[in-house]
Scaffold this motif. Sequence first.
Motif, PDB file in Angstrom:
ATOM      1  N   GLY A 284       0.851  -1.182   0.000  1.00 22.92           N
ATOM      2  CA  GLY A 284       0.000   0.000   0.000  1.00 22.92           C
ATOM      3  C   GLY A 284       0.890   1.236   0.000  1.00 22.92           C
ATOM      4  N   TYR A 285       0.510   2.235   0.809  1.00 27.45           N
ATOM      5  CA  TYR A 285       1.388   3.400   0.994  1.00 27.45           C
ATOM      6  C   TYR A 285       1.871   3.359   2.434  1.00 27.45           C
ATOM      7  CZ  TYR A 285       3.305   8.066   0.508  1.00 27.45           C
ATOM      8  OH  TYR A 285       4.163   9.144   0.452  1.00 27.45           O
ATOM      9  N   THR A 286       2.980   2.684   2.643  1.00 26.76           N
ATOM     10  CA  THR A 286       3.471   2.408   4.000  1.00 26.76           C
ATOM     11  C   THR A 286       4.758   3.145   4.339  1.00 26.76           C
ATOM     12  OG1 THR A 286       4.641   0.464   3.155  1.00 26.76           O
ATOM     13  CG2 THR A 286       2.437   0.114   4.051  1.00 26.76           C
ATOM     14  N   THR A 287       5.325   3.864   3.393  1.00 26.80           N
ATOM     15  CA  THR A 287       6.642   4.473   3.640  1.00 26.80           C
ATOM     16  C   THR A 287       6.668   5.445   4.821  1.00 26.80           C
ATOM     17  OG1 THR A 287       6.162   6.074   1.875  1.00 26.80           O
ATOM     18  CG2 THR A 287       7.446   4.128   1.288  1.00 26.80           C
ATOM     19  N   PRO A 288       5.592   6.186   5.152  1.00 24.54           N
ATOM     20  CA  PRO A 288       5.662   7.032   6.349  1.00 24.54           C
ATOM     21  C   PRO A 288       5.825   6.246   7.644  1.00 24.54           C
ATOM     22  CG  PRO A 288       3.850   7.727   4.920  1.00 24.54           C
ATOM     23  CD  PRO A 288       4.332   6.405   4.408  1.00 24.54           C
ATOM     24  N   TYR A 289       5.553   4.941   7.594  1.00 24.99           N
ATOM     25  CA  TYR A 289       5.566   4.126   8.810  1.00 24.99           C
ATOM     26  C   TYR A 289       6.712   3.114   8.850  1.00 24.99           C
ATOM     27  CZ  TYR A 289       0.942   6.138   8.643  1.00 24.99           C
ATOM     28  OH  TYR A 289      -0.089   7.030   8.540  1.00 24.99           O
ATOM     29  N   LEU A 290       7.450   2.968   7.761  1.00 32.50           N
ATOM     30  CA  LEU A 290       8.511   1.968   7.707  1.00 32.50           C
ATOM     31  C   LEU A 290       9.856   2.474   8.209  1.00 32.50           C
ATOM     32  CD1 LEU A 290       7.818   0.260   4.246  1.00 32.50           C
ATOM     33  CD2 LEU A 290       7.362  -0.668   6.529  1.00 32.50           C
TER      34      LEU A 290
ATOM     35  N   LEU B 170       6.031  -2.353  -1.400  1.00 35.05           N
ATOM     36  CA  LEU B 170       5.381  -2.572  -2.687  1.00 35.05           C
ATOM     37  C   LEU B 170       4.144  -1.694  -2.760  1.00 35.05           C
ATOM     38  CD1 LEU B 170       5.582  -6.471  -3.023  1.00 35.05           C
ATOM     39  CD2 LEU B 170       7.093  -4.772  -4.057  1.00 35.05           C
ATOM     40  N   MET B 171       4.010  -0.936  -3.836  1.00 36.83           N
ATOM     41  CA  MET B 171       2.850  -0.070  -4.024  1.00 36.83           C
ATOM     42  C   MET B 171       2.019  -0.597  -5.188  1.00 36.83           C
ATOM     43  SD  MET B 171       4.360   3.757  -3.338  1.00 36.83           S
ATOM     44  CE  MET B 171       5.159   4.134  -1.772  1.00 36.83           C
ATOM     45  N   PRO B 172       0.689  -0.666  -5.013  1.00 34.19           N
ATOM     46  CA  PRO B 172      -0.168  -1.210  -6.071  1.00 34.19           C
ATOM     47  C   PRO B 172      -0.056  -0.417  -7.369  1.00 34.19           C
ATOM     48  CG  PRO B 172      -1.359  -1.037  -3.993  1.00 34.19           C
ATOM     49  CD  PRO B 172      -0.064  -0.322  -3.804  1.00 34.19           C
ATOM     50  N   ALA B 173      -0.094  -1.117  -8.476  1.00 32.56           N
ATOM     51  CA  ALA B 173       0.088  -0.482  -9.782  1.00 32.56           C
ATOM     52  C   ALA B 173      -0.983   0.561 -10.060  1.00 32.56           C
ATOM     53  CB  ALA B 173       0.087  -1.552 -10.881  1.00 32.56           C
TER      54      ALA B 173
ATOM     55  N   GLY C  37      -0.037   3.872  -8.005  1.00 31.09           N
ATOM     56  CA  GLY C  37       1.143   4.624  -8.391  1.00 31.09           C
ATOM     57  C   GLY C  37       2.277   4.375  -7.415  1.00 31.09           C
ATOM     58  N   VAL C  38       3.441   4.914  -7.722  1.00 33.91           N
ATOM     59  CA  VAL C  38       4.611   4.669  -6.887  1.00 33.91           C
ATOM     60  C   VAL C  38       5.355   5.975  -6.644  1.00 33.91           C
ATOM     61  CG1 VAL C  38       6.144   4.177  -8.846  1.00 33.91           C
ATOM     62  CG2 VAL C  38       6.639   3.167  -6.598  1.00 33.91           C
ATOM     63  N   ALA C  39       5.931   6.088  -5.457  1.00 32.00           N
ATOM     64  CA  ALA C  39       6.754   7.244  -5.089  1.00 32.00           C
ATOM     65  C   ALA C  39       8.096   6.738  -4.592  1.00 32.00           C
ATOM     66  CB  ALA C  39       6.057   8.081  -4.009  1.00 32.00           C
ATOM     67  N   PHE C  40       9.158   7.404  -4.989  1.00 29.46           N
ATOM     68  CA  PHE C  40      10.495   6.970  -4.594  1.00 29.46           C
ATOM     69  C   PHE C  40      10.667   7.104  -3.084  1.00 29.46           C
ATOM     70  CE2 PHE C  40      15.055   7.439  -3.892  1.00 29.46           C
ATOM     71  CZ  PHE C  40      15.564   6.410  -4.672  1.00 29.46           C
TER      72      PHE C  40
ATOM     73  N   GLY D  74      19.808   7.559  -0.386  1.00 26.32           N
ATOM     74  CA  GLY D  74      20.208   6.181  -0.626  1.00 26.32           C
ATOM     75  C   GLY D  74      19.405   5.507  -1.715  1.00 26.32           C
ATOM     76  N   PRO D  75      19.674   4.222  -1.953  1.00 20.33           N
ATOM     77  CA  PRO D  75      18.980   3.466  -3.009  1.00 20.33           C
ATOM     78  C   PRO D  75      17.514   3.266  -2.674  1.00 20.33           C
ATOM     79  CG  PRO D  75      20.365   2.008  -1.688  1.00 20.33           C
ATOM     80  CD  PRO D  75      20.675   3.400  -1.244  1.00 20.33           C
ATOM     81  N   GLY D  76      16.689   3.162  -3.711  1.00 26.36           N
ATOM     82  CA  GLY D  76      15.259   2.999  -3.521  1.00 26.36           C
ATOM     83  C   GLY D  76      14.895   1.628  -2.969  1.00 26.36           C
ATOM     84  N   LEU D  77      13.877   1.612  -2.120  1.00 19.32           N
ATOM     85  CA  LEU D  77      13.404   0.373  -1.512  1.00 19.32           C
ATOM     86  C   LEU D  77      11.943   0.094  -1.864  1.00 19.32           C
ATOM     87  CD1 LEU D  77      14.942   0.869   2.058  1.00 19.32           C
ATOM     88  CD2 LEU D  77      15.860  -0.532   0.187  1.00 19.32           C
ATOM     89  N   VAL D  78      11.441   0.757  -2.900  1.00 19.86           N
ATOM     90  CA  VAL D  78      10.036   0.649  -3.285  1.00 19.86           C
ATOM     91  C   VAL D  78       9.938   0.109  -4.705  1.00 19.86           C
ATOM     92  CG1 VAL D  78       7.858   1.881  -3.594  1.00 19.86           C
ATOM     93  CG2 VAL D  78       9.428   2.585  -1.797  1.00 19.86           C
ATOM     94  N   ALA D  79       8.941  -0.743  -4.928  1.00 16.47           N
ATOM     95  CA  ALA D  79       8.670  -1.261  -6.273  1.00 16.47           C
ATOM     96  C   ALA D  79       7.174  -1.179  -6.548  1.00 16.47           C
ATOM     97  CB  ALA D  79       9.148  -2.703  -6.409  1.00 16.47           C
ATOM     98  N   LEU D  80       6.840  -1.052  -7.820  1.00 14.93           N
ATOM     99  CA  LEU D  80       5.445  -1.063  -8.265  1.00 14.93           C
ATOM    100  C   LEU D  80       5.057  -2.512  -8.546  1.00 14.93           C
ATOM    101  CD1 LEU D  80       3.294   1.153  -8.950  1.00 14.93           C
ATOM    102  CD2 LEU D  80       3.930   0.845 -11.338  1.00 14.93           C
ATOM    103  N   ALA D  81       3.887  -2.936  -8.076  1.00 14.27           N
ATOM    104  CA  ALA D  81       3.510  -4.343  -8.236  1.00 14.27           C
ATOM    105  C   ALA D  81       1.998  -4.476  -8.322  1.00 14.27           C
ATOM    106  CB  ALA D  81       4.031  -5.167  -7.058  1.00 14.27           C
ATOM    107  N   ASP D  82       1.571  -5.563  -8.935  1.00 17.31           N
ATOM    108  CA  ASP D  82       0.168  -5.955  -8.919  1.00 17.31           C
ATOM    109  C   ASP D  82      -0.082  -6.636  -7.581  1.00 17.31           C
ATOM    110  OD1 ASP D  82      -2.338  -7.073  -9.188  1.00 17.31           O
ATOM    111  OD2 ASP D  82      -1.983  -7.872 -11.201  1.00 17.31           O
TER     112      ASP D  82
END
Length: 251
Positions: free
Chosen positions: A44-50, A63-66, A69-72, A77-85
């Motif tokens: 989902g959109y979990t980056t504020p909590y991770l 992982l953010m649902p296709a 959308g996705v936000a870096f 540092g390197p990205g830890l997020v991917a777009l996925a079904d």
Amino acid sequence: MYTDIVDIRDFYDTSLGQVARRMIRRRLRELWPDVRGQIVLGIGYTTPYLRPFRDEAERVIALMPATQGVAFWPREGPGLVALADEAELPLPDMSVDRVLLVHGLEGTEQLRPMMREIWRVLAGGGRLLSVVPNRRGLWARADWTPFGHGFPYSPSQLKQVMRDTMFVPERTAHALFIPPVRSRVLLRSAPAWEEVGARWFKAFAGVTMVESSKQIFAGISRKAQPERRRLIVPMPGGTAAARRAGDPTGA
């Protein structure tokens, strides 16, 4: 239907969004105080909590649902997020220890496929923590926040979703008791609202959290033996033939 990623990101940049992040994050840490050596997955959109888990867990990924959308992330540092079904997570079976689901369950149009995928990638002793808008809370009616979109759940509804998708609800928590207003004076009193609400007004929390474990069936029960039934087969020739066969009743 998911809220657009840009709208969610912009919300968390506001003062109201920052307060929501702090209040929910505090409750998350009470439920998960120690994730050392574990792999944590956010859906989902979990980056504020991770972020609090990054220096503690073995690995943190998101992982953010296709359709959302996705936000870096993170900005450094390197990205830890991917777009996925959400119905086809790009992870091996039993590969993660904890799954955090925020801004995901209430917006998906593939509820059961998504939950099946979470079940698949979660390890046997793993935990799923679902955070959803509370049906009776004010935040579910605040459409200027991401918690005001999608399908809100009551605690009992959320637990039933877990049971229906092979999870066992273990613990329930609540957060966001402060009204969803932009008043800076009110926002500064958010910790006091959380303390009072958690003690006396749990039914009116902004979000409900349910921690669940993965249900694993120990074995398959033996097949029940079919009951034997007496079959009556008519003999050629009717009653006379039956009498000749030695049955005086002709049955």
